[in-house]
Design an enzyme around this catalytic site. Structure first.
Site, short mmCIF file in Angstrom:
data_model
loop_
_atom_site.label_atom_id
_atom_site.label_comp_id
_atom_site.label_asym_id
_atom_site.label_seq_id
_atom_site.Cartn_x
_atom_site.Cartn_y
_atom_site.Cartn_z
N GLU A 195 -8.23 8.94 -1.71
CA GLU A 195 -8.98 7.70 -1.56
C GLU A 195 -9.35 7.03 -2.88
O GLU A 195 -10.52 6.85 -3.21
CB GLU A 195 -10.23 7.93 -0.71
CG GLU A 195 -9.90 8.28 0.73
CD GLU A 195 -11.09 8.25 1.67
OE1 GLU A 195 -12.24 8.27 1.19
OE2 GLU A 195 -10.87 8.22 2.90
N GLU A 295 -5.87 10.88 6.96
CA GLU A 295 -7.18 11.10 7.59
C GLU A 295 -7.38 10.13 8.75
O GLU A 295 -7.08 8.94 8.63
CB GLU A 295 -8.33 10.90 6.59
CG GLU A 295 -8.47 11.98 5.54
CD GLU A 295 -9.72 11.77 4.68
OE1 GLU A 295 -10.68 11.11 5.16
OE2 GLU A 295 -9.73 12.27 3.55
#
Length: 479
Positions: A195, A295
């Protein structure tokens, strides 16, 4: 059933597919061991950031008991039993989120700790014994690769992008990791950065090019799984495709959280899911490269909620619809999360476990204060106890800042409210609360600390059967 014989070469990218040694397409399906080699506050219940929590625990426990507790926690959280269970569901790949502190000491960053390899090797080998691939995910970075609490910096800025010394150090660490796992065919590949959130959308591209080249010099074979910018959701700044790379999105849906609209499977909701997904994968489809959803997954209502059965069925239905989207495009995925204290995991610590019983008063207080803002909402709790505190602060900011500047701060999607909560709740308040969390462990014997850590052993946990059955059916090719 005995695990398959390891391949003679690593998985690789061929066009829009991941393929094995024989050129056969491989679709990776699995979960992440988040909360283990990278601890996160909502997963195990502490406030704030892992490094802050560990410092408070060291102060309370002393070095001997501190080492004992965390060694046991790391030992028990993921064992061969966990790998066996995941393989029994038909999953084939486990993502291992890693805190860089397992390899680097900030006060001696030029020395790579061998203990980090021993820790990750144990997980990789346990998974390989059950025929499970692994993806090594670097989840935290010096200075922070994003503004989130899960980058474990204790601040609200991503300083990694401003300091070449940080970038140099993490590039060198990846070179050592690549040297260590070169030729290991059970490692599906490396996820160099979780991320990323680069405000300028250029530093990330430069670092990806640099780390890819550095890794290839020592390990030319393993796939790299490259997250999009702004928390793996934005590829607008990506200009080129790097060789033997899979590009990764994170695809959380607002329908999976109580703050969002309940999922009823309407045509409009299905269209919204599809559009959100298509926006994120546009770059990959245009360039004809593989997609990995690193995710996704809803959170689940507590049994204490009288409507938890209905709510959780809605969340299961949402998950099922997302899996249909991924199946149609034949993409690989890794659900978040495997194990926690009862909110999102495939298995979770029992309410009767020593750990939950000990910390119940603190967990209730943590929820009441809403220090983990995103975490409070998914549990179905509102901000009634603190709403009167934060709303005037937000109003003050909006009244004091020129309207055209209110939401200029990156990431803009957080808006001014999100940035205020990030600083006041998830940083300042949470940091101070770390000492209260640690105080619950004060005076515990080694036997008691062992029992607390053992609360996360698979045999002591509760399995979320509804979720696991959905994953099993998907692995079997059933709708």
């Amino acid at each position: 059933m005995a695990p398959p014989t390891p391949a003679t070469r690593c998985l690789r990218v061929e066009g829009a597919n991941i393929v094995d040694a024989e050129g056969k397409q491989v679709i990776l399906k699995g979960c992440a061991t988040g909360g283990h080699t990278n601890m996160e506050n909502f997963i195990t219940g502490y406030p704030g950031h892992e490094s802050e929590m560990r410092k408070a625990m060291l102060e309370v426990l002393g070095q001997e008991k501190y080492d004992f507790f965390f060694d046991k926690f790391l030992e028990y959280f993921f064992t061969s039993s966990d790998a066996r269970f995941l393989a029994s569901l038909g999953l084939n790949c486990i993502r291992i989120p890693i805190n860089y502190h397992h390899f680097l000491d900030d006060l001696n960053p030029s020395v790579i700790k061998k203990e980090g390899f021993k820790l990750i090797d144990r997980i990789v080998n346990a998974c390989a014994a059950e025929g499970l691939y692994t993806i090594l995910d670097m989840h935290t970075f010096p200075g922070g690769q994003n503004q989130g609490w899960h980058s474990d910096t204790g601040i609200h800025k991503a300083l990694f992008w401003d300091f070449k010394v940080f970038q140099d150090g993490m590039t060198e660490l990846w070179v050592e990791i690549a040297k260590h796992y070169k030729g290991n065919t059970w490692v599906a590949g490396y996820n160099p950065m979780n991320e990323p959130a680069d405000p300028n959308h250029t530093a990330l591209q430069a670092w990806y090019q640099r780390v890819e080249k550095a890794i290839r010099e020592v390990d030319p074979d393993h796939i790299l799984f490259l997250d999009g910018n702004t928390y793996a959701m934005d590829f607008t700044g990506f200009k080129e495709v790097l060789p033997n790379c899979v590009y990764a999105i994170h695809d959380y849906a607002s329908f999976g959280f109580p703050a969002g609209e309940p999922y009823v499977g309407s045509p409009e909701q299905k269209e919204a899911l599809q559009k959100s997904y298509e926006r994120k994968v546009e770059f990959m489809k245009e360039r004809g490269v593989p997609i990995w959803n690193g995710e996704f997954g809803p959170v689940y209502a507590s049994p204490e909620d009288p409507n938890h059965g209905k709510i959780n069925q809605q969340r299961y239905d949402l998950l099922g619809q997302q899996l249909k989207i991924y199946k149609k495009d034949e993409i690989s995925w890794s659900i978040w999360l495997y194990k926690d204290i009862g909110f999102q995991g495939m298995v979770h610590a029992s309410p009767d476990s020593p750990y939950i019983r000990l910390l119940k008063p603190f967990l209730d207080k943590k929820m009441r204060l809403g220090v983990d803002k995103w975490f409070a909402i998914p549990l179905g709790r509102d901000d009634s106890a603190v709403k009167h505190i934060y709303e005037p602060v937000i109003a003050h900011f909006k009244e004091s800042i020129l309207p055209e500047h209110v939401n200029k701060r990156y990431p803009q999607v957080w808006k001014i409210e999100g940035h205020i909560h990030r600083v006041l709740r998830e940083t300042l308040m949470s940091e101070i609360l770390c000492w209260e969390y640690a105080s619950y462990f004060e005076g515990k014997t080694l036997e008691e600390l062992d029992a607390l850590a053992a609360s996360f052993k698979l045999e002591n946990c509760v399995k979320r059967e509804g979720l696991n059955e959905i994953l099993r059916k998907d692995a079997e090719g059933k709708d």
